[in-house]
Write an enzyme that holds these catalytic residues in place. Structure first.
Site, PDB file in Angstrom:
ATOM      1  N   GLU A   1       8.623 -29.037  49.804  1.00 23.57           N
ATOM      2  CA  GLU A   1       9.678 -28.509  50.679  1.00 23.57           C
ATOM      3  C   GLU A   1       9.103 -27.378  51.527  1.00 23.57           C
ATOM      4  O   GLU A   1       9.830 -26.558  52.072  1.00 23.57           O
ATOM      5  CB  GLU A   1      10.895 -28.047  49.882  1.00 23.57           C
ATOM      6  CG  GLU A   1      10.643 -27.002  48.830  1.00 23.57           C
ATOM      7  CD  GLU A   1      11.915 -26.640  48.075  1.00 23.57           C
ATOM      8  OE1 GLU A   1      12.847 -26.134  48.706  1.00 23.57           O
ATOM      9  OE2 GLU A   1      11.954 -26.854  46.858  1.00 23.57           O
TER      10      GLU A   1
ATOM     11  N   CYS B   1      13.497 -29.023  45.048  1.00 22.47           N
ATOM     12  CA  CYS B   1      12.555 -29.053  43.920  1.00 22.47           C
ATOM     13  C   CYS B   1      12.587 -30.361  43.137  1.00 22.47           C
ATOM     14  O   CYS B   1      11.863 -30.500  42.148  1.00 22.47           O
ATOM     15  CB  CYS B   1      12.824 -27.899  42.965  1.00 22.47           C
ATOM     16  SG  CYS B   1      12.631 -26.286  43.709  1.00 22.47           S
TER      17      CYS B   1
ATOM     18  N   HIS C   1      13.503 -27.112  34.804  1.00 19.71           N
ATOM     19  CA  HIS C   1      13.060 -26.563  36.092  1.00 19.71           C
ATOM     20  C   HIS C   1      13.267 -25.051  36.009  1.00 19.71           C
ATOM     21  O   HIS C   1      14.341 -24.585  35.646  1.00 19.71           O
ATOM     22  CB  HIS C   1      13.879 -27.162  37.240  1.00 19.71           C
ATOM     23  CG  HIS C   1      13.703 -26.408  38.536  1.00 19.71           C
ATOM     24  ND1 HIS C   1      12.458 -26.228  39.111  1.00 19.71           N
ATOM     25  CD2 HIS C   1      14.587 -25.768  39.346  1.00 19.71           C
ATOM     26  CE1 HIS C   1      12.593 -25.511  40.223  1.00 19.71           C
ATOM     27  NE2 HIS C   1      13.878 -25.215  40.386  1.00 19.71           N
TER      28      HIS C   1
HETATM   29  P1  HMG Z   1      20.222 -10.582  41.776  1.00 14.79           P
HETATM   30  O1  HMG Z   1      21.572 -10.396  42.353  1.00 14.79           O
HETATM   31  O2  HMG Z   1      19.143  -9.751  42.358  1.00 14.79           O
HETATM   32  O3  HMG Z   1      20.156 -10.218  40.254  1.00 14.79           O
HETATM   33  O4  HMG Z   1      19.878 -12.124  41.876  1.00 14.79           O
HETATM   34  P2  HMG Z   1      21.325  -9.900  39.182  1.00 14.79           P
HETATM   35  O5  HMG Z   1      21.994  -8.663  39.539  1.00 14.79           O
HETATM   36  O6  HMG Z   1      22.129 -11.153  38.943  1.00 14.79           O
HETATM   37  O7  HMG Z   1      20.402  -9.629  37.928  1.00 14.79           O
HETATM   38  C1  HMG Z   1      19.628 -10.643  37.378  1.00 14.79           C
HETATM   39  C2  HMG Z   1      19.657 -10.481  35.869  1.00 14.79           C
HETATM   40  O8  HMG Z   1      19.009  -9.246  35.541  1.00 14.79           O
HETATM   41  C3  HMG Z   1      21.080 -10.374  35.284  1.00 14.79           C
HETATM   42  O9  HMG Z   1      21.056 -11.021  34.032  1.00 14.79           O
HETATM   43  C4  HMG Z   1      21.256  -8.880  35.090  1.00 14.79           C
HETATM   44  O10 HMG Z   1      22.206  -8.551  34.067  1.00 14.79           O
HETATM   45  C5  HMG Z   1      19.849  -8.483  34.684  1.00 14.79           C
HETATM   46  P3  HMG Z   1      22.062 -12.259  33.738  1.00 14.79           P
HETATM   47  O11 HMG Z   1      23.425 -11.722  33.897  1.00 14.79           O
HETATM   48  O12 HMG Z   1      21.753 -13.290  34.818  1.00 14.79           O
HETATM   49  O13 HMG Z   1      21.679 -12.719  32.386  1.00 14.79           O
HETATM   50  N1  HMG Z   1      19.546  -7.062  34.923  1.00 14.79           N
HETATM   51  C6  HMG Z   1      18.837  -6.314  34.061  1.00 14.79           C
HETATM   52  N2  HMG Z   1      18.273  -6.595  32.878  1.00 14.79           N
HETATM   53  C7  HMG Z   1      17.588  -5.595  32.239  1.00 14.79           C
HETATM   54  N3  HMG Z   1      17.489  -4.316  32.749  1.00 14.79           N
HETATM   55  C8  HMG Z   1      18.045  -4.006  33.936  1.00 14.79           C
HETATM   56  C9  HMG Z   1      18.759  -5.016  34.647  1.00 14.79           C
HETATM   57  N4  HMG Z   1      19.423  -5.044  35.832  1.00 14.79           N
HETATM   58  C10 HMG Z   1      19.906  -6.301  35.979  1.00 14.79           C
HETATM   59  N5  HMG Z   1      17.931  -2.770  34.421  1.00 14.79           N
HETATM   60  C11 HMG Z   1      19.001 -14.300  41.530  1.00 14.79           C
HETATM   61  C12 HMG Z   1      19.193 -12.927  40.924  1.00 14.79           C
HETATM   62  C13 HMG Z   1      18.278 -15.199  40.544  1.00 14.79           C
HETATM   63  C14 HMG Z   1      20.365 -14.895  41.873  1.00 14.79           C
HETATM   64  C15 HMG Z   1      18.139 -14.134  42.815  1.00 14.79           C
HETATM   65  O14 HMG Z   1      16.865 -13.715  42.474  1.00 14.79           O
HETATM   66  C16 HMG Z   1      18.068 -15.394  43.675  1.00 14.79           C
HETATM   67  O15 HMG Z   1      18.904 -15.635  44.528  1.00 14.79           O
HETATM   68  N6  HMG Z   1      16.990 -16.238  43.475  1.00 14.79           N
HETATM   69  C17 HMG Z   1      16.782 -17.458  44.256  1.00 14.79           C
HETATM   70  C18 HMG Z   1      17.735 -18.591  43.871  1.00 14.79           C
HETATM   71  C19 HMG Z   1      17.442 -19.180  42.515  1.00 14.79           C
HETATM   72  O16 HMG Z   1      16.378 -19.049  41.967  1.00 14.79           O
HETATM   73  N7  HMG Z   1      18.419 -19.958  41.972  1.00 14.79           N
HETATM   74  C20 HMG Z   1      18.251 -20.623  40.705  1.00 14.79           C
HETATM   75  C21 HMG Z   1      19.037 -21.931  40.587  1.00 14.79           C
HETATM   76  S1  HMG Z   1      18.801 -22.969  42.007  1.00 14.79           S
HETATM   77  C22 HMG Z   1      17.250 -23.735  41.757  1.00 14.79           C
HETATM   78  O17 HMG Z   1      16.715 -23.681  40.693  1.00 14.79           O
HETATM   79  C23 HMG Z   1      16.604 -24.429  42.934  1.00 14.79           C
HETATM   80  C24 HMG Z   1      15.478 -23.659  43.612  1.00 14.79           C
HETATM   81  O18 HMG Z   1      14.283 -23.770  42.838  1.00 14.79           O
HETATM   82  C25 HMG Z   1      15.264 -24.202  45.035  1.00 14.79           C
HETATM   83  C26 HMG Z   1      14.946 -25.680  45.198  1.00 14.79           C
HETATM   84  O19 HMG Z   1      15.501 -26.554  44.551  1.00 14.79           O
HETATM   85  O20 HMG Z   1      14.189 -25.954  46.125  1.00 14.79           O
HETATM   86  C27 HMG Z   1      15.761 -22.194  43.746  1.00 14.79           C
END
Ligand code: HMG
Length: 368
Positions: A77, A109, A221
């Site tokens: 991709e 992916c 994944h």
């Molecule tokens: P975000 O808003 O920065 O993070 O986005 P958050 O606020 O949700 O925090 C992440 C986690 O850290 C949370 O844990 C927090 O509680 C924790 P959870 O509630 O999820 O268990 N946290 C802490 N832990 C310890 N100490 C601290 C602390 N602060 C917070 N101090 C997000 C996170 C993954 C959404 C973002 O990085 C993102 O948008 N990533 C890209 C999209 C993605 O990976 N999606 C996954 C599913 S889709 C997929 O797999 C397809 C993909 O590969 C693409 C394709 O297919 O081509 C992405």
């Protein structure tokens, strides 16, 4: 006739960004990245690298004789051209026969998993032939974005043949759903992402496709390692314990998201931890590509899988890397984005398989 995966290999660039460095630069508690996201490092393409050179690096070690290959499926991709398949450049770098057919596949992916099934069908329909299945991606969300910590770069290569030495594959259940969780329109360098929604879509696809079984491991994944914990926690049966989860996350947390190949890094983690001992065991595989398609399928390791399990090489790929400063990371990604927009370009360095120039948009590579 039994057809399946004869060999598998992965490649990651020799440079990475430690997430401690990223956390300090972005003024984020490092625990969020390491515990909340579950990642330690993310791999960054070096200045001479692109998806073609990474694909060549992953493929070369599993090709004994280039003349054995009759078909190449290239899943990505992060394509370099709307028309020409990246696999054509790869075909030349690997010195494959002119009679080889090459195609590029895309569905976020998920495309690599689809390529794997198509390759198996191809070999079943063309007895005696072999197919190379490869994926290569650079996951780039941009500086100071929520996705920045879930980036990475790397490639996977698999050789598909009759009487496979590594594993046989049983296709599973797929779930296709038109959702705007993550997509990248043609004019954009970075994807449009609804991060939280994408996690919900992923888990929905898993719920719709999962088939319970007696698996030593279920590989997920992994766009970031914590996603495996979320996926595992959502299962109503066949849940893994912390030790099993640590095994499937062991390679991914060192590399980050390599998009198509991410699921297969979980498998490499299993192979590293079990140089032998899983003969005849069936492993669950959950593939997810945003947009979206999910598929749960299984693969069964053969009685002789240990003979094609180069654990030392797999470990070397992780240990022989150098850490970048935040400035070097930003320079590398700025270089990558600028180069991908360039119609004329001369590489500042060339080592291994290398992109050495772009001339009127046509890419010039150097073999090792
Ligand atoms: P975000 O808003 O920065 O993070 O986005 P958050 O606020 O949700 O925090 C992440 C986690 O850290 C949370 O844990 C927090 O509680 C924790 P959870 O509630 O999820 O268990 N946290 C802490 N832990 C310890 N100490 C601290 C602390 N602060 C917070 N101090 C997000 C996170 C993954 C959404 C973002 O990085 C993102 O948008 N990533 C890209 C999209 C993605 O990976 N999606 C996954 C599913 S889709 C997929 O797999 C397809 C993909 O590969 C693409 C394709 O297919 O081509 C992405």
């Amino acid at each position: 006739m039994t057809v399946g995966i004869d060999r598998i290999n992965y490649y990651v660039p020799k440079t990475y960004l430690d997430l401690e460095t990223l956390a300090a630069a972005r003024n984020v508690d490092v625990a969020k990245y390491k515990r909340g996201i579950g990642q330690e490092k993310m791999s960054i393409p070096d200045l001479h690298e692109d998806i073609v050179t990474m694909a060549a690096e992953a493929s070369a070690p599993i090709i004994d004789n280039p003349d054995q290959i009759d078909m190449v499926f290239f899943a990505t991709e992060s394509g370099v051209d709307f028309s020409k398949a990246a696999g054509i450049y790869l075909h030349k770098l690997l010195n494959l026969k002119p009679t080889v057919k090459v195609i590029e596949l895309k569905q976020a992916c998920y495309a690599l998993t689809s390529a794997l099934h198509l390759a198996i069908d191809y070999v079943k329909n063309h007895p005696g032939q072999k197919a190379l299945v490869v994926s290569s991606d650079v996951a780039w969300y941009g500086f100071n974005t929520p996705g920045e910590v879930t980036q990475g770069a790397g490639a996977i290569a698999m050789m598909i043949s009759e009487n496979p030495r590594l594993a046989t594959v049983t296709p599973g259940v797929t779930y296709t759903s038109d959702v705007p969780d993550f997509y990248r329109p043609n004019t954009m360098d970075v994807p449009v992402v609804d991060g939280k929604f994408s996690i919900d879509c992923y888990l929905e696809a898993l719920k719709e496709t999962f088939q319970a079984g007696d698996y030593p491991y279920v590989c997920f994944h992994m766009p970031f390692a914590k996603m495996a914990d979320k996926a595992n926690a959502s299962l109503t049966s066949s849940k893994m314990d912390e030790d099993q989860l640590a095994v499937i996350k062991s390679v991914s947390k060192e590399i980050g998201n390599i998009y198509n190949g991410s699921l297969y890094l979980a498998l490499i983690g299993v192979l590293i931890h079990h140089p032998q001992g899983l003969e005849g065991k069936t492993i669950g595989m959950f593939s997810y590509g945003s947009g979206s398609i999910g598929e749960f399928y299984t693969l069964t390791l053969t009685p002789r899988y240990a003979s094609v399990n180069p654990v030392d090489r797999y470990l070397k790929g992780l240990s022989e890397r150098k850490s970048l400063s935040i400035e070097a990371y930003e320079k590398a990604m700025n270089h990558y984005v600028k180069r991908e927009h360039s119609l004329d370009y001369q590489a500042p360095l060339s080592q291994g398989f290398a992109l050495v120039a772009i001339e009127k948009g046509h890419r010039i590579y150097k073999a090792k």
